[in-house]
Design a protein around this motif. Structure first.
Motif, PDB file in Angstrom:
ATOM      1  N   TRP A 276     -78.213 -57.331 -23.986  1.00 27.82           N
ATOM      2  CA  TRP A 276     -77.101 -56.388 -23.883  1.00 27.82           C
ATOM      3  C   TRP A 276     -77.552 -55.037 -23.326  1.00 27.82           C
ATOM      4  CZ3 TRP A 276     -76.213 -58.567 -29.212  1.00 27.82           C
ATOM      5  CH2 TRP A 276     -75.176 -59.512 -29.219  1.00 27.82           C
ATOM      6  N   SER A 277     -78.855 -54.778 -23.298  1.00 23.66           N
ATOM      7  CA  SER A 277     -79.345 -53.453 -22.926  1.00 23.66           C
ATOM      8  C   SER A 277     -79.189 -53.207 -21.430  1.00 23.66           C
ATOM      9  CB  SER A 277     -80.818 -53.307 -23.342  1.00 23.66           C
ATOM     10  OG  SER A 277     -81.617 -54.252 -22.661  1.00 23.66           O
TER      11      SER A 277
ATOM     12  N   VAL B  94     -95.257 -53.237 -19.499  1.00 16.88           N
ATOM     13  CA  VAL B  94     -94.785 -53.919 -18.288  1.00 16.88           C
ATOM     14  C   VAL B  94     -93.667 -54.902 -18.635  1.00 16.88           C
ATOM     15  CG1 VAL B  94     -95.439 -55.538 -16.465  1.00 16.88           C
ATOM     16  CG2 VAL B  94     -96.957 -53.633 -17.039  1.00 16.88           C
ATOM     17  N   LEU B  95     -93.797 -55.579 -19.763  1.00 17.76           N
ATOM     18  CA  LEU B  95     -92.764 -56.524 -20.188  1.00 17.76           C
ATOM     19  C   LEU B  95     -91.488 -55.811 -20.603  1.00 17.76           C
ATOM     20  CD1 LEU B  95     -94.954 -58.977 -22.309  1.00 17.76           C
ATOM     21  CD2 LEU B  95     -94.110 -59.316 -19.977  1.00 17.76           C
ATOM     22  N   PHE B  96     -91.634 -54.595 -21.124  1.00 17.63           N
ATOM     23  CA  PHE B  96     -90.482 -53.811 -21.588  1.00 17.63           C
ATOM     24  C   PHE B  96     -90.556 -52.436 -20.923  1.00 17.63           C
ATOM     25  CE2 PHE B  96     -91.766 -56.771 -24.927  1.00 17.63           C
ATOM     26  CZ  PHE B  96     -90.603 -57.521 -25.069  1.00 17.63           C
ATOM     27  N   PRO B  97     -89.893 -52.283 -19.778  1.00 18.93           N
ATOM     28  CA  PRO B  97     -90.105 -51.105 -18.921  1.00 18.93           C
ATOM     29  C   PRO B  97     -89.912 -49.759 -19.611  1.00 18.93           C
ATOM     30  CG  PRO B  97     -88.838 -52.774 -17.759  1.00 18.93           C
ATOM     31  CD  PRO B  97     -88.971 -53.249 -19.167  1.00 18.93           C
ATOM     32  N   LEU B  98     -88.865 -49.587 -20.400  1.00 22.95           N
ATOM     33  CA  LEU B  98     -88.643 -48.286 -21.013  1.00 22.95           C
ATOM     34  C   LEU B  98     -89.743 -47.950 -22.014  1.00 22.95           C
ATOM     35  CD1 LEU B  98     -84.776 -48.032 -21.516  1.00 22.95           C
ATOM     36  CD2 LEU B  98     -86.216 -47.103 -19.701  1.00 22.95           C
ATOM     37  N   ALA B  99     -90.235 -48.948 -22.731  1.00 23.60           N
ATOM     38  CA  ALA B  99     -91.377 -48.713 -23.612  1.00 23.60           C
ATOM     39  C   ALA B  99     -92.599 -48.350 -22.779  1.00 23.60           C
ATOM     40  CB  ALA B  99     -91.659 -49.952 -24.455  1.00 23.60           C
TER      41      ALA B  99
ATOM     42  N   GLY C 212     -77.846 -72.763 -17.391  1.00 26.52           N
ATOM     43  CA  GLY C 212     -79.268 -73.070 -17.312  1.00 26.52           C
ATOM     44  C   GLY C 212     -79.956 -72.831 -18.645  1.00 26.52           C
ATOM     45  N   VAL C 213     -81.251 -73.092 -18.682  1.00 25.23           N
ATOM     46  CA  VAL C 213     -82.010 -72.985 -19.929  1.00 25.23           C
ATOM     47  C   VAL C 213     -81.998 -71.553 -20.457  1.00 25.23           C
ATOM     48  CG1 VAL C 213     -84.294 -73.217 -20.968  1.00 25.23           C
ATOM     49  CG2 VAL C 213     -83.481 -74.938 -19.349  1.00 25.23           C
ATOM     50  N   LEU C 214     -82.221 -70.580 -19.569  1.00 26.55           N
ATOM     51  CA  LEU C 214     -82.245 -69.187 -20.009  1.00 26.55           C
ATOM     52  C   LEU C 214     -80.882 -68.762 -20.554  1.00 26.55           C
ATOM     53  CD1 LEU C 214     -84.364 -67.434 -17.227  1.00 26.55           C
ATOM     54  CD2 LEU C 214     -85.058 -68.024 -19.543  1.00 26.55           C
ATOM     55  N   ALA C 215     -79.828 -69.160 -19.861  1.00 29.80           N
ATOM     56  CA  ALA C 215     -78.485 -68.791 -20.308  1.00 29.80           C
ATOM     57  C   ALA C 215     -78.175 -69.405 -21.670  1.00 29.80           C
ATOM     58  CB  ALA C 215     -77.448 -69.235 -19.282  1.00 29.80           C
ATOM     59  N   LYS C 216     -78.565 -70.654 -21.874  1.00 32.02           N
ATOM     60  CA  LYS C 216     -78.336 -71.295 -23.165  1.00 32.02           C
ATOM     61  C   LYS C 216     -79.105 -70.577 -24.280  1.00 32.02           C
ATOM     62  CE  LYS C 216     -77.321 -75.943 -21.445  1.00 32.02           C
ATOM     63  NZ  LYS C 216     -77.756 -77.351 -21.356  1.00 32.02           N
TER      64      LYS C 216
ATOM     65  N   GLU D 156     -80.245 -56.016 -17.686  1.00 30.65           N
ATOM     66  CA  GLU D 156     -79.847 -56.211 -16.293  1.00 30.65           C
ATOM     67  C   GLU D 156     -80.936 -56.910 -15.504  1.00 30.65           C
ATOM     68  OE1 GLU D 156     -78.485 -53.461 -12.476  1.00 30.65           O
ATOM     69  OE2 GLU D 156     -78.278 -52.695 -14.516  1.00 30.65           O
ATOM     70  N   ALA D 157     -82.201 -56.512 -15.748  1.00 27.74           N
ATOM     71  CA  ALA D 157     -83.309 -57.159 -15.052  1.00 27.74           C
ATOM     72  C   ALA D 157     -83.420 -58.628 -15.454  1.00 27.74           C
ATOM     73  CB  ALA D 157     -84.613 -56.428 -15.364  1.00 27.74           C
ATOM     74  N   PHE D 158     -83.231 -58.913 -16.725  1.00 27.08           N
ATOM     75  CA  PHE D 158     -83.317 -60.302 -17.189  1.00 27.08           C
ATOM     76  C   PHE D 158     -82.214 -61.153 -16.584  1.00 27.08           C
ATOM     77  CE2 PHE D 158     -82.391 -63.693 -20.269  1.00 27.08           C
ATOM     78  CZ  PHE D 158     -83.632 -64.286 -20.348  1.00 27.08           C
ATOM     79  N   GLN D 159     -81.009 -60.598 -16.473  1.00 28.89           N
ATOM     80  CA  GLN D 159     -79.921 -61.362 -15.892  1.00 28.89           C
ATOM     81  C   GLN D 159     -80.188 -61.667 -14.416  1.00 28.89           C
ATOM     82  OE1 GLN D 159     -75.770 -59.787 -15.801  1.00 28.89           O
ATOM     83  NE2 GLN D 159     -75.349 -61.625 -16.988  1.00 28.89           N
ATOM     84  N   LYS D 160     -80.797 -60.725 -13.715  1.00 26.18           N
ATOM     85  CA  LYS D 160     -81.159 -60.978 -12.314  1.00 26.18           C
ATOM     86  C   LYS D 160     -82.196 -62.085 -12.214  1.00 26.18           C
ATOM     87  CE  LYS D 160     -80.088 -56.370 -10.530  1.00 26.18           C
ATOM     88  NZ  LYS D 160     -80.631 -55.120  -9.960  1.00 26.18           N
TER      89      LYS D 160
END
Length: 475
Positions: A223-224, A444-449, A367-371, A229-233
Protein backbone atom coordinates in the motif's frame (compact mmCIF):
# COMPACT_ATOMS: atom_id res chain seq x y z
CA UNK A 1 14.62 -2.45 21.48
CA UNK A 2 17.02 -4.22 23.86
CA UNK A 3 19.57 -1.92 25.48
CA UNK A 4 21.80 -4.51 27.13
CA UNK A 5 25.23 -3.19 28.11
CA UNK A 6 28.09 -5.28 26.69
CA UNK A 7 30.95 -6.46 28.90
CA UNK A 8 33.67 -3.82 28.90
CA UNK A 9 37.21 -5.06 28.12
CA UNK A 10 39.91 -4.63 30.72
CA UNK A 11 42.31 -1.73 30.34
CA UNK A 12 44.96 -2.14 27.67
CA UNK A 13 43.13 -4.94 25.89
CA UNK A 14 40.99 -4.64 22.77
CA UNK A 15 37.42 -5.84 22.99
CA UNK A 16 36.92 -9.25 21.37
CA UNK A 17 35.31 -9.25 17.92
CA UNK A 18 31.91 -10.55 19.15
CA UNK A 19 31.79 -7.71 21.68
CA UNK A 20 32.55 -5.13 19.00
CA UNK A 21 29.90 -6.53 16.72
CA UNK A 22 27.41 -6.53 19.57
CA UNK A 23 28.11 -2.89 20.34
CA UNK A 24 27.80 -1.87 16.67
CA UNK A 25 24.47 -3.68 16.28
CA UNK A 26 23.27 -2.25 19.57
CA UNK A 27 24.09 1.29 18.40
CA UNK A 28 22.06 0.87 15.20
CA UNK A 29 19.23 -0.70 17.20
CA UNK A 30 19.21 2.23 19.62
CA UNK A 31 19.06 4.93 16.97
CA UNK A 32 16.53 3.03 14.87
CA UNK A 33 14.23 2.82 17.89
CA UNK A 34 14.77 6.47 18.75
CA UNK A 35 13.88 7.42 15.17
CA UNK A 36 10.68 5.45 14.65
CA UNK A 37 9.25 4.61 18.08
CA UNK A 38 6.56 7.36 18.02
CA UNK A 39 5.38 6.39 14.53
CA UNK A 40 5.30 2.67 15.35
CA UNK A 41 3.22 3.41 18.42
CA UNK A 42 0.69 5.31 16.30
CA UNK A 43 0.60 2.51 13.69
CA UNK A 44 0.05 -0.15 16.35
CA UNK A 45 -2.80 1.72 18.05
CA UNK A 46 -4.60 2.69 14.84
CA UNK A 47 -4.08 -0.78 13.39
CA UNK A 48 -5.68 -2.32 16.46
CA UNK A 49 -8.72 -0.07 16.05
CA UNK A 50 -9.06 -0.64 12.31
CA UNK A 51 -9.26 -4.40 12.75
CA UNK A 52 -12.78 -3.81 14.05
CA UNK A 53 -13.92 -1.44 11.30
CA UNK A 54 -16.73 -3.66 9.99
CA UNK A 55 -18.12 -4.42 13.43
CA UNK A 56 -18.01 -0.78 14.50
CA UNK A 57 -19.63 0.59 11.36
CA UNK A 58 -22.31 -2.10 11.39
CA UNK A 59 -23.25 -0.92 14.88
CA UNK A 60 -22.79 2.80 14.23
CA UNK A 61 -24.91 2.92 11.05
CA UNK A 62 -27.35 0.15 11.84
CA UNK A 63 -30.32 2.49 11.40
CA UNK A 64 -29.24 3.24 7.81
CA UNK A 65 -28.02 -0.21 6.80
CA UNK A 66 -31.05 -2.22 7.88
CA UNK A 67 -34.66 -2.08 6.72
CA UNK A 68 -37.72 -4.31 6.71
CA UNK A 69 -37.27 -7.27 4.38
CA UNK A 70 -39.24 -7.17 1.16
CA UNK A 71 -39.95 -9.78 -1.49
CA UNK A 72 -40.45 -7.16 -4.22
CA UNK A 73 -37.69 -4.53 -4.12
CA UNK A 74 -37.92 -1.53 -6.41
CA UNK A 75 -35.66 -1.56 -9.50
CA UNK A 76 -32.14 -0.32 -8.80
CA UNK A 77 -32.59 2.44 -11.38
CA UNK A 78 -35.44 3.80 -9.27
CA UNK A 79 -33.41 3.53 -6.09
CA UNK A 80 -30.47 5.34 -7.70
CA UNK A 81 -32.85 8.08 -8.83
CA UNK A 82 -34.06 8.49 -5.24
CA UNK A 83 -30.47 8.81 -4.06
CA UNK A 84 -29.80 11.40 -6.77
CA UNK A 85 -32.72 13.42 -5.48
CA UNK A 86 -31.04 13.49 -2.08
CA UNK A 87 -27.81 14.80 -3.63
CA UNK A 88 -28.77 16.78 -6.72
CA UNK A 89 -25.95 17.52 -9.10
CA UNK A 90 -23.52 15.00 -7.59
CA UNK A 91 -22.04 12.22 -9.73
CA UNK A 92 -22.80 8.61 -8.83
CA UNK A 93 -19.61 6.60 -8.43
CA UNK A 94 -20.94 3.17 -7.49
CA UNK A 95 -23.84 1.17 -6.10
CA UNK A 96 -23.79 -1.59 -3.48
CA UNK A 97 -27.10 -3.51 -3.62
CA UNK A 98 -28.38 -5.37 -0.55
CA UNK A 99 -26.74 -8.76 -0.22
CA UNK A 100 -29.62 -10.28 1.71
CA UNK A 101 -33.15 -9.41 2.86
CA UNK A 102 -33.36 -6.69 5.46
CA UNK A 103 -30.46 -4.69 4.10
CA UNK A 104 -30.50 -1.32 2.33
CA UNK A 105 -28.99 -0.21 -0.97
CA UNK A 106 -25.93 2.01 -0.71
CA UNK A 107 -25.41 4.56 -3.48
CA UNK A 108 -21.98 6.21 -3.33
CA UNK A 109 -21.45 9.66 -4.82
CA UNK A 110 -18.17 11.34 -5.60
CA UNK A 111 -16.98 13.34 -2.60
CA UNK A 112 -14.99 16.52 -2.29
CA UNK A 113 -11.60 14.78 -2.21
CA UNK A 114 -9.87 13.93 -5.47
CA UNK A 115 -7.56 11.11 -6.48
CA UNK A 116 -7.65 7.30 -6.50
CA UNK A 117 -9.75 5.70 -3.75
CA UNK A 118 -10.86 9.07 -2.38
CA UNK A 119 -13.82 8.63 -0.02
CA UNK A 120 -17.26 9.58 -1.29
CA UNK A 121 -20.67 10.32 0.18
CA UNK A 122 -23.07 7.40 0.72
CA UNK A 123 -26.84 7.63 0.48
CA UNK A 124 -28.75 4.65 1.90
CA UNK A 125 -32.03 3.73 0.19
CA UNK A 126 -34.82 1.43 1.35
CA UNK A 127 -35.29 -1.17 -1.42
CA UNK A 128 -38.97 -1.65 -0.54
CA UNK A 129 -40.10 1.86 -1.48
CA UNK A 130 -37.00 3.50 -3.00
CA UNK A 131 -36.91 6.06 -0.19
CA UNK A 132 -33.61 7.66 0.87
CA UNK A 133 -33.01 6.98 4.57
CA UNK A 134 -29.97 9.13 5.20
CA UNK A 135 -26.52 10.26 4.09
CA UNK A 136 -23.03 9.57 5.44
CA UNK A 137 -19.91 11.48 4.45
CA UNK A 138 -17.45 8.59 4.19
CA UNK A 139 -14.47 10.94 4.49
CA UNK A 140 -15.58 12.06 7.96
CA UNK A 141 -16.27 8.71 9.62
CA UNK A 142 -14.23 7.62 12.63
CA UNK A 143 -12.73 4.62 10.86
CA UNK A 144 -11.80 6.69 7.82
CA UNK A 145 -9.83 9.00 10.09
CA UNK A 146 -8.21 6.02 11.80
CA UNK A 147 -7.20 4.67 8.39
CA UNK A 148 -5.84 8.05 7.30
CA UNK A 149 -3.73 8.29 10.45
CA UNK A 150 -2.56 4.69 9.99
CA UNK A 151 -1.62 5.17 6.34
CA UNK A 152 -0.33 8.72 6.16
CA UNK A 153 -0.54 10.33 9.62
CA UNK A 154 -3.09 12.75 8.15
CA UNK A 155 -0.20 14.42 6.31
CA UNK A 156 -0.78 13.29 2.73
CA UNK A 157 2.22 12.17 0.69
CA UNK A 158 4.73 13.30 3.31
CA UNK A 159 2.95 11.25 5.96
CA UNK A 160 2.87 8.22 3.66
CA UNK A 161 6.64 8.44 3.25
CA UNK A 162 7.17 8.79 7.00
CA UNK A 163 5.01 5.71 7.66
CA UNK A 164 6.84 3.69 5.02
CA UNK A 165 10.22 4.73 6.43
CA UNK A 166 9.18 3.75 9.95
CA UNK A 167 7.81 0.41 8.74
CA UNK A 168 11.07 -0.42 6.97
CA UNK A 169 13.15 0.60 9.98
CA UNK A 170 11.01 -1.65 12.16
CA UNK A 171 12.43 -4.62 10.25
CA UNK A 172 15.91 -3.40 11.20
CA UNK A 173 14.75 -3.20 14.81
CA UNK A 174 13.40 -6.74 14.74
CA UNK A 175 16.54 -8.19 13.13
CA UNK A 176 18.99 -6.35 15.35
CA UNK A 177 16.86 -7.06 18.42
CA UNK A 178 16.97 -10.78 17.70
CA UNK A 179 20.77 -10.61 17.43
CA UNK A 180 21.07 -8.69 20.70
CA UNK A 181 18.82 -11.14 22.50
CA UNK A 182 20.83 -14.13 21.32
CA UNK A 183 24.27 -12.64 21.87
CA UNK A 184 23.65 -10.28 24.78
CA UNK A 185 25.56 -11.17 27.97
CA UNK A 186 22.80 -9.71 30.12
CA UNK A 187 20.44 -12.43 28.89
CA UNK A 188 22.43 -14.89 30.97
CA UNK A 189 22.63 -12.85 34.17
CA UNK A 190 19.86 -10.51 35.12
CA UNK A 191 18.42 -9.15 38.32
CA UNK A 192 14.67 -9.23 38.63
CA UNK A 193 14.05 -5.55 39.18
CA UNK A 194 14.15 -2.16 37.51
CA UNK A 195 15.46 -1.96 33.98
CA UNK A 196 16.24 -5.68 33.85
CA UNK A 197 12.57 -6.48 34.28
CA UNK A 198 11.72 -4.14 31.42
CA UNK A 199 14.47 -5.78 29.37
CA UNK A 200 13.07 -9.23 30.02
CA UNK A 201 9.53 -8.22 29.01
CA UNK A 202 10.90 -6.44 25.95
CA UNK A 203 13.03 -9.38 24.85
CA UNK A 204 10.41 -12.09 25.39
CA UNK A 205 7.76 -10.03 23.59
CA UNK A 206 10.08 -9.53 20.63
CA UNK A 207 10.98 -13.21 20.45
CA UNK A 208 7.39 -14.43 20.46
CA UNK A 209 5.76 -11.67 18.41
CA UNK A 210 8.60 -10.67 16.09
CA UNK A 211 7.65 -12.93 13.19
CA UNK A 212 4.01 -11.78 13.16
CA UNK A 213 5.04 -8.12 13.44
CA UNK A 214 7.44 -8.58 10.53
CA UNK A 215 4.60 -10.11 8.53
CA UNK A 216 2.36 -7.13 9.34
CA UNK A 217 5.05 -4.77 8.05
CA UNK A 218 5.80 -6.68 4.84
CA UNK A 219 2.14 -7.31 4.01
CA UNK A 220 1.37 -3.62 4.50
CA UNK A 221 4.15 -2.34 2.24
CA UNK A 222 2.23 -2.94 -1.05
CA UNK A 223 0.00 0.00 0.00
CA UNK A 224 2.99 2.33 0.47
CA UNK A 225 3.93 5.02 -2.02
CA UNK A 226 7.55 4.26 -2.94
CA UNK A 227 8.04 0.56 -2.16
CA UNK A 228 4.47 -0.38 -3.14
CA UNK A 229 4.61 1.38 -6.48
CA UNK A 230 7.99 -0.14 -7.30
CA UNK A 231 6.77 -3.61 -6.32
CA UNK A 232 3.69 -3.29 -8.49
CA UNK A 233 5.87 -2.34 -11.46
CA UNK A 234 8.04 -5.39 -10.83
CA UNK A 235 4.96 -7.61 -10.55
CA UNK A 236 3.58 -6.18 -13.78
CA UNK A 237 6.87 -6.69 -15.60
CA UNK A 238 6.92 -10.28 -14.33
CA UNK A 239 3.48 -10.91 -15.81
CA UNK A 240 1.74 -11.03 -12.47
CA UNK A 241 -0.84 -8.26 -12.88
CA UNK A 242 -1.28 -7.17 -16.52
CA UNK A 243 -4.38 -8.28 -18.45
CA UNK A 244 -4.30 -11.46 -20.46
CA UNK A 245 -6.33 -10.81 -23.65
CA UNK A 246 -6.98 -14.52 -24.12
CA UNK A 247 -8.93 -14.63 -20.87
CA UNK A 248 -11.34 -11.87 -21.83
CA UNK A 249 -14.59 -12.78 -23.48
CA UNK A 250 -14.92 -11.96 -27.19
CA UNK A 251 -15.83 -8.33 -27.68
CA UNK A 252 -16.71 -6.16 -30.64
CA UNK A 253 -14.66 -3.14 -29.51
CA UNK A 254 -11.09 -2.85 -28.22
CA UNK A 255 -10.39 -1.84 -24.61
CA UNK A 256 -10.23 1.79 -23.70
CA UNK A 257 -6.49 1.98 -23.14
CA UNK A 258 -6.77 5.35 -21.45
CA UNK A 259 -8.65 3.92 -18.50
CA UNK A 260 -7.90 1.54 -15.70
CA UNK A 261 -9.41 0.95 -12.30
CA UNK A 262 -6.50 2.59 -10.46
CA UNK A 263 -7.95 5.95 -11.48
CA UNK A 264 -11.52 5.26 -10.43
CA UNK A 265 -12.02 6.95 -7.03
CA UNK A 266 -14.42 4.29 -5.77
CA UNK A 267 -13.11 1.14 -7.41
CA UNK A 268 -11.48 -0.57 -4.38
CA UNK A 269 -10.71 -3.54 -6.58
CA UNK A 270 -8.18 -6.21 -5.65
CA UNK A 271 -4.56 -5.03 -5.76
CA UNK A 272 -3.86 -7.27 -8.73
CA UNK A 273 -6.66 -5.69 -10.81
CA UNK A 274 -5.96 -2.00 -10.26
CA UNK A 275 -3.96 -1.41 -13.42
CA UNK A 276 -5.79 -3.69 -15.82
CA UNK A 277 -7.22 -1.72 -18.75
CA UNK A 278 -11.00 -1.44 -18.81
CA UNK A 279 -12.75 -2.62 -22.00
CA UNK A 280 -15.17 -0.33 -23.82
CA UNK A 281 -18.88 -0.76 -24.51
CA UNK A 282 -20.22 -1.08 -28.05
CA UNK A 283 -21.90 1.71 -30.00
CA UNK A 284 -24.48 3.94 -28.34
CA UNK A 285 -27.98 4.62 -29.58
CA UNK A 286 -29.82 1.81 -27.84
CA UNK A 287 -32.23 4.08 -26.09
CA UNK A 288 -33.00 5.04 -22.54
CA UNK A 289 -30.90 5.36 -19.46
CA UNK A 290 -30.14 2.73 -16.87
CA UNK A 291 -29.59 4.12 -13.42
CA UNK A 292 -28.97 7.58 -14.80
CA UNK A 293 -26.29 6.43 -17.29
CA UNK A 294 -26.33 6.53 -21.07
CA UNK A 295 -26.75 2.75 -21.32
CA UNK A 296 -29.83 0.64 -21.79
CA UNK A 297 -29.02 -2.55 -19.87
CA UNK A 298 -30.32 -2.39 -16.27
CA UNK A 299 -27.92 -2.66 -13.34
CA UNK A 300 -29.55 -5.93 -12.30
CA UNK A 301 -28.37 -7.53 -15.52
CA UNK A 302 -24.76 -6.67 -14.75
CA UNK A 303 -25.18 -8.10 -11.25
CA UNK A 304 -26.59 -11.36 -12.57
CA UNK A 305 -23.70 -11.66 -15.00
CA UNK A 306 -21.20 -11.17 -12.19
CA UNK A 307 -22.96 -13.64 -9.88
CA UNK A 308 -22.88 -16.28 -12.62
CA UNK A 309 -19.09 -15.90 -12.85
CA UNK A 310 -18.49 -15.92 -9.11
CA UNK A 311 -20.24 -19.14 -8.00
CA UNK A 312 -18.14 -19.41 -4.84
CA UNK A 313 -18.98 -15.86 -3.76
CA UNK A 314 -22.79 -15.42 -3.60
CA UNK A 315 -24.23 -11.98 -2.65
CA UNK A 316 -25.11 -13.22 0.84
CA UNK A 317 -21.43 -13.92 1.58
CA UNK A 318 -19.68 -11.28 -0.52
CA UNK A 319 -20.02 -7.60 -1.33
CA UNK A 320 -21.11 -6.79 -4.90
CA UNK A 321 -20.27 -3.26 -5.97
CA UNK A 322 -21.27 -1.84 -9.36
CA UNK A 323 -19.22 0.98 -10.85
CA UNK A 324 -21.54 2.78 -13.24
CA UNK A 325 -20.52 3.57 -16.83
CA UNK A 326 -18.70 6.83 -17.40
CA UNK A 327 -19.51 8.18 -20.83
CA UNK A 328 -20.81 6.47 -23.97
CA UNK A 329 -17.97 3.94 -24.09
CA UNK A 330 -18.03 3.17 -20.39
CA UNK A 331 -18.96 -0.21 -18.95
CA UNK A 332 -20.57 -1.59 -15.83
CA UNK A 333 -17.73 -2.89 -13.66
CA UNK A 334 -18.87 -5.27 -10.93
CA UNK A 335 -16.36 -6.05 -8.19
CA UNK A 336 -17.15 -9.14 -6.15
CA UNK A 337 -15.26 -8.84 -2.85
CA UNK A 338 -15.04 -11.81 -0.53
CA UNK A 339 -15.04 -11.02 3.16
CA UNK A 340 -12.58 -13.85 3.80
CA UNK A 341 -10.88 -15.61 0.90
CA UNK A 342 -9.38 -13.51 -1.95
CA UNK A 343 -9.49 -16.60 -4.17
CA UNK A 344 -13.27 -16.14 -4.42
CA UNK A 345 -13.10 -12.55 -5.68
CA UNK A 346 -14.01 -11.55 -9.20
CA UNK A 347 -14.04 -8.43 -11.40
CA UNK A 348 -16.51 -8.40 -14.30
CA UNK A 349 -16.95 -5.79 -17.05
CA UNK A 350 -20.37 -5.65 -18.73
CA UNK A 351 -21.41 -3.74 -21.87
CA UNK A 352 -23.77 -0.98 -20.79
CA UNK A 353 -25.97 -1.40 -23.91
CA UNK A 354 -26.16 -5.12 -24.65
CA UNK A 355 -25.42 -6.51 -21.20
CA UNK A 356 -22.72 -8.77 -22.69
CA UNK A 357 -19.73 -9.68 -20.52
CA UNK A 358 -16.62 -7.99 -21.95
CA UNK A 359 -14.13 -9.10 -19.36
CA UNK A 360 -14.03 -11.39 -16.35
CA UNK A 361 -10.98 -12.15 -14.27
CA UNK A 362 -10.14 -13.33 -10.80
CA UNK A 363 -7.83 -15.64 -8.89
CA UNK A 364 -6.91 -17.90 -11.80
CA UNK A 365 -5.77 -14.90 -13.82
CA UNK A 366 -3.50 -13.52 -11.07
CA UNK A 367 0.21 -14.29 -11.05
CA UNK A 368 2.13 -15.66 -8.08
CA UNK A 369 3.14 -12.25 -6.75
CA UNK A 370 -0.40 -10.90 -7.04
CA UNK A 371 -1.82 -13.92 -5.21
CA UNK A 372 0.74 -13.52 -2.43
CA UNK A 373 -0.14 -9.84 -2.01
CA UNK A 374 -3.89 -10.52 -1.96
CA UNK A 375 -3.55 -13.22 0.69
CA UNK A 376 -1.18 -11.02 2.66
CA UNK A 377 -3.65 -8.13 2.64
CA UNK A 378 -6.48 -10.38 3.83
CA UNK A 379 -4.32 -11.65 6.69
CA UNK A 380 -3.08 -8.14 7.49
CA UNK A 381 -6.65 -6.90 7.83
CA UNK A 382 -7.56 -9.84 10.07
CA UNK A 383 -10.33 -11.21 7.86
CA UNK A 384 -8.80 -14.27 6.19
CA UNK A 385 -9.58 -16.77 8.96
CA UNK A 386 -12.27 -14.92 10.86
CA UNK A 387 -12.00 -14.15 14.60
CA UNK A 388 -8.80 -16.20 15.01
CA UNK A 389 -7.03 -14.10 12.37
CA UNK A 390 -8.31 -10.91 14.01
CA UNK A 391 -7.09 -12.05 17.42
CA UNK A 392 -3.58 -12.84 16.15
CA UNK A 393 -3.25 -9.47 14.38
CA UNK A 394 -4.56 -7.68 17.47
CA UNK A 395 -2.02 -9.50 19.63
CA UNK A 396 0.76 -8.43 17.25
CA UNK A 397 -0.36 -4.80 17.42
CA UNK A 398 -0.49 -4.90 21.22
CA UNK A 399 2.94 -6.56 21.28
CA UNK A 400 4.30 -3.71 19.16
CA UNK A 401 2.86 -1.22 21.66
CA UNK A 402 4.55 -3.13 24.50
CA UNK A 403 7.89 -3.26 22.65
CA UNK A 404 7.80 0.47 22.04
CA UNK A 405 6.84 1.39 25.61
CA UNK A 406 9.38 -0.94 27.25
CA UNK A 407 12.12 0.17 24.85
CA UNK A 408 11.54 3.82 25.66
CA UNK A 409 11.30 2.94 29.34
CA UNK A 410 14.71 1.22 29.33
CA UNK A 411 16.28 4.18 27.59
CA UNK A 412 14.71 6.60 30.06
CA UNK A 413 16.10 4.65 33.03
CA UNK A 414 19.64 4.32 31.67
CA UNK A 415 20.13 7.77 30.13
CA UNK A 416 22.70 9.91 31.99
CA UNK A 417 21.80 13.33 33.32
CA UNK A 418 22.06 15.84 30.47
CA UNK A 419 23.02 13.16 27.94
CA UNK A 420 21.36 10.99 25.33
CA UNK A 421 22.58 7.68 26.67
CA UNK A 422 23.48 6.32 23.25
CA UNK A 423 25.65 3.17 23.08
CA UNK A 424 29.32 4.00 22.48
CA UNK A 425 30.98 3.30 19.18
CA UNK A 426 32.54 -0.14 18.85
CA UNK A 427 35.92 1.51 18.24
CA UNK A 428 36.76 -0.86 15.39
CA UNK A 429 36.52 0.43 11.82
CA UNK A 430 36.18 -3.00 10.27
CA UNK A 431 33.28 -3.97 12.52
CA UNK A 432 31.55 -0.65 11.89
CA UNK A 433 31.90 -1.00 8.12
CA UNK A 434 30.68 -4.60 8.17
CA UNK A 435 27.51 -3.72 10.07
CA UNK A 436 27.01 -0.63 7.91
CA UNK A 437 27.30 -2.76 4.75
CA UNK A 438 24.62 -5.11 6.04
CA UNK A 439 22.39 -2.15 6.82
CA UNK A 440 22.91 -0.72 3.36
CA UNK A 441 21.88 -4.01 1.77
CA UNK A 442 18.65 -3.71 3.72
CA UNK A 443 18.48 -0.13 2.50
CA UNK A 444 18.64 -1.22 -1.12
CA UNK A 445 15.69 -3.56 -0.57
CA UNK A 446 13.75 -0.78 1.18
CA UNK A 447 14.66 2.52 -0.50
CA UNK A 448 13.34 4.99 2.07
CA UNK A 449 15.14 3.14 4.86
CA UNK A 450 18.26 3.20 2.67
CA UNK A 451 18.05 6.97 2.20
CA UNK A 452 17.73 7.60 5.92
CA UNK A 453 20.55 5.13 6.67
CA UNK A 454 22.85 6.93 4.24
CA UNK A 455 21.88 10.26 5.75
CA UNK A 456 22.66 8.89 9.22
CA UNK A 457 26.12 7.70 8.13
CA UNK A 458 26.91 11.03 6.49
CA UNK A 459 25.80 13.06 9.50
CA UNK A 460 27.82 10.79 11.76
CA UNK A 461 30.98 11.03 9.64
CA UNK A 462 30.83 14.69 8.65
CA UNK A 463 29.29 16.29 11.73
CA UNK A 464 29.07 14.18 14.88
CA UNK A 465 32.67 12.95 14.84
CA UNK A 466 34.04 16.42 14.08
CA UNK A 467 32.24 18.33 16.82
CA UNK A 468 33.42 17.32 20.30
CA UNK A 469 30.18 18.31 22.02
CA UNK A 470 28.16 16.16 19.61
CA UNK A 471 30.64 13.31 19.88
CA UNK A 472 30.27 13.29 23.65
CA UNK A 473 26.48 13.46 23.43
CA UNK A 474 25.94 10.88 20.69
CA UNK A 475 28.75 8.54 21.62
Amino acid sequence: MSLDTPVRPSAGRAAPAPGRRYRAVWRWHFYAGLLVAPVLLVLAVTGSLYLFKDQYEEWRYRDLRTAAATANPRPLAEQIAAARAARPGAAVASVIPPGRPGRTTRVIFAGNAAGPFAPGVSVYVNPADARALGTVDDSATLMRRVRTIHGELMAGTVGDRVVETAACWSLVLLGSGAYLYRRGPARRREAKRGRSRLRRVHAVTGVFAGVVIAFLVVSGLPWSGVWGEAFQKIATAAGSTPPDPDRFARRSTPPDRGRDLSRHPDAKVPWAAEERPVPASGHAGHGGAAGGTVGAAPVERALRAAAARAPHCPPAACEYKVLLPRGERGVYTVTVASRHDPADERTVHVDQYSGAVLGSYGWNEYGVLAKAVEQGIALHEGRRYGPLNTAVMLAACLALVLLTVTGVGMWWKRRPSGGLGAPRRPGDRRTTLTVAAIMLVVGVLFPLAGVTMLATLLVDALLVRRVPALARRFG
